[in-house]
Structure formats: structure tokens, C-alpha cells
Write an enzyme that holds these catalytic residues in place. Structure first.
Site, short mmCIF file in Angstrom:
data_model
loop_
_atom_site.label_atom_id
_atom_site.label_comp_id
_atom_site.label_asym_id
_atom_site.label_seq_id
_atom_site.Cartn_x
_atom_site.Cartn_y
_atom_site.Cartn_z
N LYS A 50 0.91 -1.38 0.12
CA LYS A 50 -0.20 -0.04 0.04
C LYS A 50 0.81 1.33 -0.05
CE LYS A 50 -2.80 -2.49 3.43
NZ LYS A 50 -3.07 -2.57 4.51
N GLU A 89 7.80 2.54 -6.22
CA GLU A 89 7.76 1.87 -4.75
C GLU A 89 8.16 2.92 -3.84
OE1 GLU A 89 7.02 0.24 -2.71
OE2 GLU A 89 7.91 -1.80 -2.50
N ASP A 90 7.68 2.72 -2.64
CA ASP A 90 8.15 3.97 -1.74
C ASP A 90 9.66 3.81 -1.04
OD1 ASP A 90 7.90 1.31 -0.38
OD2 ASP A 90 6.10 2.00 0.97
N ASP A 147 14.94 -1.19 0.60
CA ASP A 147 15.53 -1.48 1.78
C ASP A 147 16.65 -2.51 1.49
OD1 ASP A 147 16.23 -1.42 4.43
OD2 ASP A 147 14.52 -2.83 5.10
N LYS A 166 17.43 3.14 0.91
CA LYS A 166 18.15 3.02 2.20
C LYS A 166 19.35 2.01 1.74
CE LYS A 166 15.17 2.21 5.87
NZ LYS A 166 14.66 1.28 6.89
N PHE A 211 14.55 3.52 10.42
CA PHE A 211 13.03 3.19 10.18
C PHE A 211 11.95 4.55 10.06
CE2 PHE A 211 9.03 1.49 10.53
CZ PHE A 211 8.86 0.55 9.75
N ASP A 246 4.56 2.82 6.78
CA ASP A 246 4.00 2.53 8.13
C ASP A 246 4.72 1.89 8.84
OD1 ASP A 246 4.00 0.10 6.38
OD2 ASP A 246 2.60 -0.49 8.09
P1 IMP Z 1 12.82 -4.67 1.02
O1 IMP Z 1 12.44 -5.99 0.05
O2 IMP Z 1 13.73 -5.02 2.28
O3 IMP Z 1 13.64 -3.76 0.02
O4 IMP Z 1 11.46 -3.98 1.40
C1 IMP Z 1 10.81 -3.04 1.05
C2 IMP Z 1 9.43 -2.65 1.69
O5 IMP Z 1 9.74 -3.04 3.11
C3 IMP Z 1 9.12 -1.51 1.48
O6 IMP Z 1 8.11 -1.47 0.40
C4 IMP Z 1 8.23 -1.27 2.62
O7 IMP Z 1 6.91 -1.60 2.98
C5 IMP Z 1 9.22 -1.79 3.89
N1 IMP Z 1 9.93 -1.09 4.51
C6 IMP Z 1 11.45 -0.97 4.33
N2 IMP Z 1 12.01 -0.16 5.34
C7 IMP Z 1 11.07 0.58 5.73
C8 IMP Z 1 10.82 1.84 6.53
O8 IMP Z 1 11.95 2.55 6.98
N3 IMP Z 1 9.61 2.30 6.89
C9 IMP Z 1 8.59 1.69 6.81
N4 IMP Z 1 8.61 0.29 5.70
C10 IMP Z 1 9.62 0.06 5.26
MG MG Z 2 5.98 -1.40 0.33
#
Ligand code: IMP
Ligand code: MG
Length: 188
Positions: A53, A109-110, A113, A141, A162, A169
Site C-alpha cells: 500500500k 515503490e516507496d 531497503d 536505504k 526506520f 507505515d
Molecule cells: P525490501 O524488500 O527490504 O527492500 O523492503 C521493501 C519494503 O519494506 C518497502 O516497500 C516497505 O514496505 C518496507 N520498509 C522497508 N524499510 C522501511 C521503513 O523504514 N519504514 C517503513 N517501511 C519500510
Molecule cells: Mg511497500
């Protein structure tokens, strides 16, 4: 007499938040990204794919900053529960409603990470015969990366903290903040 919950009833000025990116900074950067995308995709009828979302907020502002014909679709992917650390497990919870063969895809994407979610999703979309698959991410990040992911349009690099707000969220809370903030203590 005000109770402590009434005292902190405002979510926007919650003392547990440290503002990292203001609403004005976010919108100014999105205008720039929109102009770049307008230029790069003119005449290509790109399809923006938002990852539910968290990306909806960025996607809706970004799309309105793009001045060329453009479509929108949504997917839901799960890699996080309600914790602050990724599980590494990726599942498609909601798939696209349309075929994307021959289409120019821009995934929105937001935050990137670990990169686990995006590396899976980008490969999955490419395997469906898209003409191109690129990525727009509001936040990067980079310190936490486990899989290399190329971000074609980046809003802001951020430190390993975070963050919440503007769609992001913590256990479904804080998505409504108009800015992005570091969550100082996730336990309260
Ligand atoms: P990844 O697969 O680890 O890159 O995760 C990506 C997803 O993790 C993002 O789309 C977010 O939903 C969530 N996420 C990663 N870091 C944060 C953060 O600092 N705050 C909130 N959600 C996060
Ligand atoms: Mg996400």
C-alpha cells in the site's frame, strides 16, 4: 484534565517522530522526477505499477507530475509483517489485471531497503515480456541492501533508520503523515 493520549492526539506533531523530509521537499523532488519521466517516456504510453500500500501516495503525486499519456496498475507484494525487519519472503498478494507484453513498465515503490522485494518483482515483470522495466523509488536505504537493484528515478537517499509517513507505515500506522519522519521509538 487532559489525559496523555489526548495530549498526543495529533499524529502530525507526535513527539515520537523526527521529521526527515518535509512535505515541500517531497513535492519539489516529485515535480523534478515527473519532468524527467515525461521527457524519457514521451510517446511510449508507459504503465506505472504501484506496489500497495505504501507507494500509493508517491504514485498519485508522481503520476500527476507526468505530462504524457500514462496508465496505472497496482500489485500487492508481501515481504514484511508488522515488524521493522524484512523476512526475506516475497509473495504476490494481488497481481496485475492486464497483460504487459510489449509495454514500458515503470514500477513505483516507496522505499528500497534490502532490495529483496524489488529484485523479485522486477525480474517477474521482465519475464512477462515487457518492452522495458524500470524503477522509481521515493527513498533508498542503501546501507541495508542485500540484492542489487537499479533505481532509475530516485527521490532521496536516506540513512539506515526506520521511517514512516507519506505512505510508509509502522504496523499500519502513520501512513497519513504528509511528511517523512524517523520513528524514534517503535515500542510506543
Ligand atoms: P525490501 O524488500 O527490504 O527492500 O523492503 C521493501 C519494503 O519494506 C518497502 O516497500 C516497505 O514496505 C518496507 N520498509 C522497508 N524499510 C522501511 C521503513 O523504514 N519504514 C517503513 N517501511 C519500510
Ligand atoms: Mg511497500
Amino acid at each position: 484534565m487532559a489525559t496523555s493520549s489526548a495530549q498526543f492526539a495529533s499524529e502530525f506533531s507526535n513527539p515520537n517522530l523526527d521529521v526527515l523530509l518535509s512535505e515541500a521537499q517531497i513535492h519539489a523532488r516529485i515535480k523534478e522526477l515527473g519532468a524527467q519521466i515525461t521527457h524519457d517516456y514521451a510517446g511510449l504510453n508507459p504503465l506505472l505499477i504501484g506496489v500497495l500500500k505504501g507507494a500509493c501516495f508517491f504514485l498519485s503525486d508522481l503520476m500527476r507530475a507526468i505530462d504524457t499519456r500514462v496508465g496505472i496498475e497496482f500489485m500487492a507484494i508481501s515481504s514484511y509483517g508488522s515488524s521493522t525487519r524484512t523476512s526475506g519472503e516475497v509473495r504476490i498478494m494481488k497481481d496485475l489485471d492486464v497483460p504487459i507484453e510489449g509495454r514500458h513498465i515503470l514500477v513505483v515503490e516507496d522505499i528500497v531497503d534490502t532490495g529483496l522485494t524489488l529484485s523479485y518483482l522486477l525480474a517477474n515483470l521482465q519475464s512477462r515480456g515487457a518492452a522495458s522495466v524500470k524503477l522509481a523509488a521515493l527513498l533508498d536505504k542503501h546501507e541495508r541492501r542485500q540484492r542489487e537493484v537499479k533505481i532509475d528515478y530516485l527521490g532521496f537517499p536516506i540513512p539506515d533508520e526506520f521511517v514512516v509517513g507519506y505512505g510508509l507505515d509502522f504496523a499500519e500506522r502513520y501512513r497519513n503523515l504528509p511528511f517523512i519522519a524517523v520513528l524514534k521509538d517503535p515500542s510506543i
